[in-house]
Design a protein around this motif. Sequence first.
Motif, short mmCIF file in Angstrom:
data_model
loop_
_atom_site.label_atom_id
_atom_site.label_comp_id
_atom_site.label_asym_id
_atom_site.label_seq_id
_atom_site.Cartn_x
_atom_site.Cartn_y
_atom_site.Cartn_z
N ARG A 227 -12.09 -31.01 -15.82
CA ARG A 227 -10.72 -30.67 -15.41
C ARG A 227 -10.48 -31.27 -14.03
NH1 ARG A 227 -6.81 -26.68 -14.15
NH2 ARG A 227 -5.59 -25.94 -15.94
N LEU A 228 -10.55 -32.57 -13.98
CA LEU A 228 -10.66 -33.30 -12.72
C LEU A 228 -9.47 -33.08 -11.79
CD1 LEU A 228 -12.56 -35.18 -11.21
CD2 LEU A 228 -11.47 -37.12 -12.34
N ASP A 229 -8.27 -32.95 -12.34
CA ASP A 229 -7.10 -32.79 -11.48
C ASP A 229 -7.14 -31.51 -10.66
OD1 ASP A 229 -6.11 -35.19 -12.27
OD2 ASP A 229 -4.17 -34.44 -12.95
N THR A 230 -7.83 -30.49 -11.16
CA THR A 230 -8.01 -29.27 -10.38
C THR A 230 -8.69 -29.58 -9.06
OG1 THR A 230 -8.19 -27.94 -12.39
CG2 THR A 230 -9.05 -26.97 -10.37
N GLU B 183 -5.56 -27.78 -6.81
CA GLU B 183 -4.64 -26.83 -7.42
C GLU B 183 -5.45 -25.86 -8.29
OE1 GLU B 183 -1.79 -29.21 -9.54
OE2 GLU B 183 -0.63 -29.64 -7.71
N PRO B 184 -5.63 -24.64 -7.84
CA PRO B 184 -6.48 -23.69 -8.57
C PRO B 184 -6.04 -23.50 -10.01
CG PRO B 184 -5.90 -22.83 -6.40
CD PRO B 184 -5.07 -24.06 -6.61
N ALA B 185 -7.02 -23.37 -10.89
CA ALA B 185 -6.75 -23.10 -12.29
C ALA B 185 -6.36 -21.64 -12.48
CB ALA B 185 -7.98 -23.44 -13.13
N SER B 186 -5.80 -21.35 -13.65
CA SER B 186 -5.45 -19.97 -14.00
C SER B 186 -6.36 -19.50 -15.13
CB SER B 186 -3.99 -19.88 -14.43
OG SER B 186 -3.13 -20.19 -13.35
N ILE B 187 -6.78 -18.25 -15.04
CA ILE B 187 -7.68 -17.66 -16.03
C ILE B 187 -6.91 -16.60 -16.80
CG2 ILE B 187 -9.90 -16.55 -16.42
CD1 ILE B 187 -10.14 -19.23 -14.99
N ALA B 188 -6.91 -16.69 -18.12
CA ALA B 188 -6.12 -15.77 -18.95
C ALA B 188 -6.55 -14.33 -18.76
CB ALA B 188 -6.23 -16.17 -20.42
N GLU B 189 -7.83 -14.11 -18.54
CA GLU B 189 -8.35 -12.74 -18.43
C GLU B 189 -8.17 -12.13 -17.04
OE1 GLU B 189 -10.15 -14.83 -21.82
OE2 GLU B 189 -9.92 -15.35 -19.70
N ALA B 190 -7.70 -12.91 -16.08
CA ALA B 190 -7.57 -12.43 -14.71
C ALA B 190 -6.40 -11.45 -14.58
CB ALA B 190 -7.38 -13.60 -13.76
N SER B 191 -6.40 -10.70 -13.49
CA SER B 191 -5.35 -9.73 -13.21
C SER B 191 -5.00 -9.79 -11.73
CB SER B 191 -5.81 -8.32 -13.58
OG SER B 191 -4.91 -7.35 -13.09
N GLU B 192 -3.72 -9.97 -11.41
CA GLU B 192 -3.31 -10.08 -10.01
C GLU B 192 -3.68 -8.84 -9.21
OE1 GLU B 192 0.77 -11.07 -9.53
OE2 GLU B 192 0.63 -13.00 -10.59
N GLN B 193 -3.66 -7.69 -9.85
CA GLN B 193 -3.96 -6.43 -9.16
C GLN B 193 -5.40 -5.98 -9.38
OE1 GLN B 193 -1.54 -5.40 -7.18
NE2 GLN B 193 -0.25 -7.05 -8.00
N HIS C 217 -11.69 -6.51 -8.73
CA HIS C 217 -12.95 -7.25 -8.70
C HIS C 217 -12.65 -8.74 -8.52
CE1 HIS C 217 -15.04 -3.61 -10.06
NE2 HIS C 217 -13.98 -3.43 -10.85
N GLN C 218 -13.00 -9.26 -7.35
CA GLN C 218 -12.69 -10.65 -7.03
C GLN C 218 -13.91 -11.54 -7.27
OE1 GLN C 218 -12.12 -11.99 -2.84
NE2 GLN C 218 -10.10 -12.70 -3.54
N TYR C 219 -13.62 -12.74 -7.84
CA TYR C 219 -14.68 -13.71 -8.10
C TYR C 219 -14.18 -15.12 -7.80
CZ TYR C 219 -17.11 -10.16 -10.92
OH TYR C 219 -17.75 -9.03 -11.36
N VAL C 220 -15.10 -15.94 -7.34
CA VAL C 220 -14.93 -17.38 -7.45
C VAL C 220 -15.36 -17.77 -8.85
CG1 VAL C 220 -15.68 -19.65 -6.62
CG2 VAL C 220 -15.41 -17.76 -5.00
N ILE C 221 -14.53 -18.56 -9.54
CA ILE C 221 -14.95 -19.12 -10.82
C ILE C 221 -15.51 -20.49 -10.51
CG2 ILE C 221 -14.28 -19.71 -13.17
CD1 ILE C 221 -14.05 -16.71 -12.42
N GLY C 222 -16.85 -20.56 -10.46
CA GLY C 222 -17.53 -21.76 -10.02
C GLY C 222 -18.09 -22.57 -11.17
N SER C 223 -18.18 -23.86 -10.95
CA SER C 223 -18.68 -24.73 -12.01
C SER C 223 -20.20 -24.80 -11.97
CB SER C 223 -18.11 -26.14 -11.84
OG SER C 223 -18.95 -26.91 -11.00
N ASP D 140 -17.11 -27.57 -6.03
CA ASP D 140 -16.58 -27.65 -7.39
C ASP D 140 -16.38 -26.23 -7.93
OD1 ASP D 140 -16.04 -28.10 -10.05
OD2 ASP D 140 -17.63 -29.55 -10.36
N GLN D 141 -15.13 -25.77 -7.88
CA GLN D 141 -14.80 -24.46 -8.42
C GLN D 141 -13.41 -24.50 -9.03
OE1 GLN D 141 -15.19 -22.37 -4.62
NE2 GLN D 141 -12.98 -21.95 -4.65
N PHE D 142 -13.18 -23.61 -9.98
CA PHE D 142 -11.90 -23.59 -10.69
C PHE D 142 -10.85 -22.80 -9.93
CE2 PHE D 142 -14.90 -24.68 -14.01
CZ PHE D 142 -14.21 -25.62 -14.76
N CYS D 143 -11.25 -21.67 -9.33
CA CYS D 143 -10.29 -20.84 -8.63
C CYS D 143 -11.00 -19.64 -8.02
CB CYS D 143 -9.18 -20.36 -9.57
SG CYS D 143 -9.77 -19.36 -10.96
#
Length: 377
Positions: free
Chosen positions: A272-275, A280-290, A293-299, A306-309
């Motif tokens: 996902r090279l353009d990320t 520009e951080p990717a979006s995760i369908a399972e994530a919740s703005e509120q 539990h915070q995570y870096v989604i790392g490759s 190299d991380q997604f968001c």
Amino acid sequence: MQKNDLKTPYFMIDESKLVANLEKAKLLKELSGVKLVLALKCFSTWGVFDLIKPYLDGTTSSGPYEVKLGYETFGGETHAYSVGYSEDDVKDVAEICDKMIFNSQNQLAAYRHLVEGKASLGLRLNPGVSYAGQDLANPARQYSRLGVQWDHIDTAVFDNLDGVMFHMNCENKDEDAFIRLLNDISDKFGKHLDKLDWVSLGGGVFFTWPGYNIEKLAAALKTFSEKHGVQLYLEPGEAIITKTADLVVTVVDIVENEIKTAIVDSATEAHRLDTLIYDEPASIAEASEQGAHQYVIGSCSCLAGDQFCVTQFDEPLKIGQRLHITDSAGYTMVKLNWFNGLKMPSIYCERANGEIEKLNEFGYDDFKRSLSQWSVS
């Protein structure tokens, strides 16, 4: 074939979402008279061209292999463009393209004799105005090499030219901003456009974005076309496939260094090279703005950044859990690479009837063959 049985990472294209975008494209064509050619630089997964072909008029390219792919797998009109053709490139594609668009007056003069009588001749012009969120993707950026600058044009060229191409938008979701660019082009080039058969306005016009006023865009395009007596083209890429595919990954580890990082079996650098390029951080369908539990989604690549968001979840993530990285169709499958020798994602399509169709998968032999080849005597 069930989704839970598929091995990650993989891309899943949703037919129903793709058709919804295509229906908007159909409406734009009907209201405006514009023709639409798919920008293969954004999306070339020809296994779903059966869905796209009934709605669009053909394809446009940024290099000779894309011309051949469009001609062989899509049909309709085949537009050939490149920032820099070699003579061999021109000879290779002149027989199979309908329109050959050159980036400079030098290239047009050097190679037009190879094209005349075979394809319609075009030239890319740079109007000096644009809409782009990032300078890297701005066609009118300082010192731009893309197209002939409007104040450098030898106006005699229009006497022996069939059409021109302007590409001055990148993810333009504002119809009023596009109309201002359109009016600027008409003011600067109008007397020259009147001599032509066709004008391509390039890609980057995000007419499938939620809330976009397609009717307003269509009216402006129709007025421009009638004013100058030309057939208009748009070259949509993202507009056709936006929000139609997920990159599905699995959490393979969770590490902590002040903040928790969920490492997944994919990488922005490879999949996902353009990320990474545009930060520009990717979006995760399972994530919740509120989520608490915070995570870096790392490759799983060795590149430190190299991380997604960075995002939040309602519940803690677990090793083995699957995540869906949304809106992963554009500029992903066309940019896949073998960095770190990572497994390349398979590509699937979920058809409207729920059936899962495999479009492609890759293995070690593909990785090995991409680097060297030798014969065994």
